[in-house]
Write a protein that holds these residues in place. Structure first.
Motif, PDB file in Angstrom:
ATOM      1  N   ILE A 238       0.793  -1.190   0.080  1.00 36.13           N
ATOM      2  CA  ILE A 238       0.092  -0.010  -0.106  1.00 36.13           C
ATOM      3  C   ILE A 238       0.771   1.170   0.067  1.00 36.13           C
ATOM      4  O   ILE A 238       2.088   1.199   0.273  1.00 36.13           O
ATOM      5  N   GLY A 239       0.290   2.574  -0.300  1.00 33.79           N
ATOM      6  CA  GLY A 239       1.132   3.490  -0.342  1.00 33.79           C
ATOM      7  C   GLY A 239       1.077   4.413   0.840  1.00 33.79           C
ATOM      8  O   GLY A 239       0.492   4.010   2.051  1.00 33.79           O
ATOM      9  N   PHE A 240       2.070   5.298   1.122  1.00 31.06           N
ATOM     10  CA  PHE A 240       2.393   5.799   2.286  1.00 31.06           C
ATOM     11  C   PHE A 240       1.169   6.622   2.746  1.00 31.06           C
ATOM     12  O   PHE A 240       0.230   7.332   2.034  1.00 31.06           O
ATOM     13  N   SER A 241       0.792   6.446   4.005  1.00 33.44           N
ATOM     14  CA  SER A 241      -0.316   7.203   4.531  1.00 33.44           C
ATOM     15  C   SER A 241      -1.660   6.770   4.144  1.00 33.44           C
ATOM     16  O   SER A 241      -2.604   7.779   4.066  1.00 33.44           O
ATOM     17  N   THR A 242      -1.761   5.382   3.534  1.00 35.50           N
ATOM     18  CA  THR A 242      -3.216   5.140   3.171  1.00 35.50           C
ATOM     19  C   THR A 242      -3.660   3.933   3.912  1.00 35.50           C
ATOM     20  O   THR A 242      -4.766   3.517   3.428  1.00 35.50           O
ATOM     21  N   ARG A 243      -3.243   3.779   5.276  1.00 34.61           N
ATOM     22  CA  ARG A 243      -3.677   2.899   6.009  1.00 34.61           C
ATOM     23  C   ARG A 243      -5.086   3.118   6.379  1.00 34.61           C
ATOM     24  O   ARG A 243      -5.871   2.088   5.928  1.00 34.61           O
ATOM     25  N   ASN A 244      -5.331   4.301   6.743  1.00 34.22           N
ATOM     26  CA  ASN A 244      -7.047   4.245   7.213  1.00 34.22           C
ATOM     27  C   ASN A 244      -8.005   4.182   5.886  1.00 34.22           C
ATOM     28  O   ASN A 244      -9.020   3.571   6.045  1.00 34.22           O
ATOM     29  N   ALA A 245      -7.725   4.684   4.743  1.00 32.29           N
ATOM     30  CA  ALA A 245      -8.289   4.700   3.569  1.00 32.29           C
ATOM     31  C   ALA A 245      -8.520   3.060   2.895  1.00 32.29           C
ATOM     32  O   ALA A 245      -9.333   2.629   2.564  1.00 32.29           O
ATOM     33  N   VAL A 246      -7.676   2.512   3.234  1.00 35.60           N
ATOM     34  CA  VAL A 246      -7.238   1.054   2.755  1.00 35.60           C
ATOM     35  C   VAL A 246      -8.333   0.272   3.709  1.00 35.60           C
ATOM     36  O   VAL A 246      -8.981  -0.707   3.474  1.00 35.60           O
ATOM     37  N   ALA A 247      -7.890   0.364   4.986  1.00 37.90           N
ATOM     38  CA  ALA A 247      -8.617  -0.309   6.115  1.00 37.90           C
ATOM     39  C   ALA A 247     -10.196  -0.221   5.674  1.00 37.90           C
ATOM     40  O   ALA A 247     -11.000  -1.313   5.936  1.00 37.90           O
ATOM     41  N   ALA A 248     -10.753   0.884   5.417  1.00 41.67           N
ATOM     42  CA  ALA A 248     -12.078   1.182   5.200  1.00 41.67           C
ATOM     43  C   ALA A 248     -12.715   0.497   4.056  1.00 41.67           C
ATOM     44  O   ALA A 248     -13.883   0.300   3.819  1.00 41.67           O
ATOM     45  N   LEU A 249     -11.659  -0.224   3.198  1.00 43.83           N
ATOM     46  CA  LEU A 249     -12.417  -1.029   1.948  1.00 43.83           C
ATOM     47  C   LEU A 249     -12.893  -2.593   2.399  1.00 43.83           C
ATOM     48  O   LEU A 249     -13.474  -3.235   1.617  1.00 43.83           O
ATOM     49  N   PHE A 250     -12.339  -2.734   3.567  1.00 41.99           N
ATOM     50  CA  PHE A 250     -12.796  -4.391   4.145  1.00 41.99           C
ATOM     51  C   PHE A 250     -14.106  -4.405   5.102  1.00 41.99           C
ATOM     52  O   PHE A 250     -14.175  -3.723   5.932  1.00 41.99           O
ATOM     53  N   ASP A 251     -14.797  -5.191   4.414  1.00 37.37           N
ATOM     54  CA  ASP A 251     -16.204  -5.107   5.321  1.00 37.37           C
ATOM     55  C   ASP A 251     -15.803  -6.464   6.195  1.00 37.37           C
ATOM     56  O   ASP A 251     -15.336  -7.455   5.992  1.00 37.37           O
ATOM     57  N   GLY A 252     -15.948  -6.002   7.500  1.00 39.01           N
ATOM     58  CA  GLY A 252     -15.760  -6.987   8.520  1.00 39.01           C
ATOM     59  C   GLY A 252     -16.566  -8.134   8.685  1.00 39.01           C
ATOM     60  O   GLY A 252     -15.981  -9.110   9.127  1.00 39.01           O
ATOM     61  N   SER A 253     -17.788  -8.241   7.992  1.00 40.04           N
ATOM     62  CA  SER A 253     -18.311  -9.599   7.626  1.00 40.04           C
ATOM     63  C   SER A 253     -17.827 -10.543   6.968  1.00 40.04           C
ATOM     64  O   SER A 253     -18.006 -11.684   6.988  1.00 40.04           O
ATOM     65  N   GLN A 254     -16.631  -9.959   5.942  1.00 43.16           N
ATOM     66  CA  GLN A 254     -16.254 -10.815   4.857  1.00 43.16           C
ATOM     67  C   GLN A 254     -14.736 -11.131   5.258  1.00 43.16           C
ATOM     68  O   GLN A 254     -14.022 -11.937   4.769  1.00 43.16           O
ATOM     69  N   TRP A 255     -14.043 -10.267   6.054  1.00 42.17           N
ATOM     70  CA  TRP A 255     -12.682 -10.430   6.283  1.00 42.17           C
ATOM     71  C   TRP A 255     -12.491 -10.355   7.913  1.00 42.17           C
ATOM     72  O   TRP A 255     -12.951  -9.658   8.541  1.00 42.17           O
ATOM     73  N   GLN A 256     -11.143 -10.918   7.934  1.00 39.75           N
ATOM     74  CA  GLN A 256     -10.721 -10.868   9.441  1.00 39.75           C
ATOM     75  C   GLN A 256      -9.550  -9.786   9.527  1.00 39.75           C
ATOM     76  O   GLN A 256      -8.492  -9.922   8.524  1.00 39.75           O
ATOM     77  N   GLY A 257      -9.555  -8.832  10.284  1.00 38.17           N
ATOM     78  CA  GLY A 257      -8.736  -7.911  10.172  1.00 38.17           C
ATOM     79  C   GLY A 257      -9.329  -6.544   9.465  1.00 38.17           C
ATOM     80  O   GLY A 257     -10.303  -6.311   9.791  1.00 38.17           O
ATOM     81  N   PRO A 258      -8.256  -5.728   8.774  1.00 35.15           N
ATOM     82  CA  PRO A 258      -6.955  -6.030   8.283  1.00 35.15           C
ATOM     83  C   PRO A 258      -5.988  -5.794   9.206  1.00 35.15           C
ATOM     84  O   PRO A 258      -6.134  -4.999  10.206  1.00 35.15           O
ATOM     85  N   ASP A 259      -4.747  -6.335   9.096  1.00 37.99           N
ATOM     86  CA  ASP A 259      -3.740  -5.774   9.862  1.00 37.99           C
ATOM     87  C   ASP A 259      -2.696  -5.263   8.863  1.00 37.99           C
ATOM     88  O   ASP A 259      -2.823  -5.402   7.713  1.00 37.99           O
TER      89      ASP A 259
END
Length: 277
Positions: A238-259
């Motif tokens: 992932i790109g620099f300083s994109t952690r929060n934006a990338v984390a928002a892409l994952f649906d907790g009902s479908q994915w564990q994490g993300p880490d």
């Protein structure tokens, strides 16, 4: 002109154009051209360089002065202990991407099917096949030219990887993949004007991820759950300083994490998440 004089002149030209490490660059280019190591250059500093080789050397120095990356001039880049052929059809593999390989190797098990999306030079796929021989590695790229480079690297490094043309995961059947890895393009288009000159020589399709840099990883996440087996892993740079934006892409009902896994500088470099069972 002898080797010592040629090196001095080349280094001065490179220095004038503000090229990093001009003396080292001059030595590397000449050593490559002569198919010798740098120690040989020192020991034979008084040797004359024949005219045709001198012209080729001047051409290589000129290209570097124009901003062409050293890796493209040499057609070579080391990655995860292996030497990969590179050209302007593929992104130059970066040391940061080795963190994707390390994270994948910690999760791959014998018999796993591993998919590398956007393989480029094949650096990730070939490295995984080399170090996880019990797995089956397949890799895709949207660029036919990149796929040819990747296939050549796999053949030269004597590993078995199946390469195919495809956009993200569109060509993959559902619930087939155990570990999906990717170094997707994530440079925002809005940052293009400020990029260093060397980056402008790399393929835009492998660099830019839309205006916000997330266009490709957004599509990758949207379809990854379909192609992964239950419990399968998704690992992506992932790109620099994109952690929060990338984390928002994952649906907790479908994915564990993300880490998020940091690089040696402590920067979040890899997103790691697992498909829920």
């Amino acid at each position: 002109m002898n080797i010592a004089a040629s090196l001095r002149e080349a280094a001065q030209r490179l220095r004038t154009r503000h090229v990093d490490a001009p003396d080292l660059t001059a030595r590397v280019l000449l050593a490559d051209l002569l198919d010798r190591d740098q120690a040989w250059l020192v020991a034979h500093s008084d040797d004359e360089i024949e005219h045709s080789l001198r012209e080729r050397y001047e051409g290589a120095v000129r290209r570097r002065c124009e901003g062409v990356p050293l890796q493209y001039i040499r057609e070579l880049q080391e990655f995860y202990g292996l030497d990969f052929h590179v050209n302007p059809d593929v992104l130059i593999p970066r040391p940061e991407t080795e963190h994707v390989v390390e994270a994948a190797l910690q999760r791959i098990r014998p018999g796993d099917l591993v998919l590398d999306v956007g393989t480029g030079s094949g650096a990730v796929a070939v490295s995984l096949a080399k170090h996880a021989p019990g797995a089956t590695v397949i890799a895709s790229d949207i660029s036919p030219a990149a796929a040819r480079v990747a296939k050549s690297n796999a053949s030269r490094l004597n590993v078995s990887v199946q390469f195919f043309l495809g956009d993200v995961t569109g060509a993959i059947a559902a619930s087939h993949v155990d570990v999906l890895v990717s170094n997707p393009p994530y440079v925002p288009l809005r940052d293009a004007p400020g990029l260093q000159a060397e980056l402008r020589h790399e393929p835009p399709v492998a660099l830019f991820g839309g205006e916000d840099g997330l266009a490709v990883i957004r599509r990758l996440v949207a379809d990854a759950r379909r192609v992964l087996k239950p419990g399968g892993w998704l690992l992506a740079e992932i790109g620099f300083s994109t952690r929060n934006a990338v984390a928002a892409l994952f649906d907790g009902s479908q994915w564990q994490g993300p880490d998020f896994l940091p690089d040696l500088a402590g920067i979040d470099r890899v997103v790691a998440t697992r498909a829920r069972t």
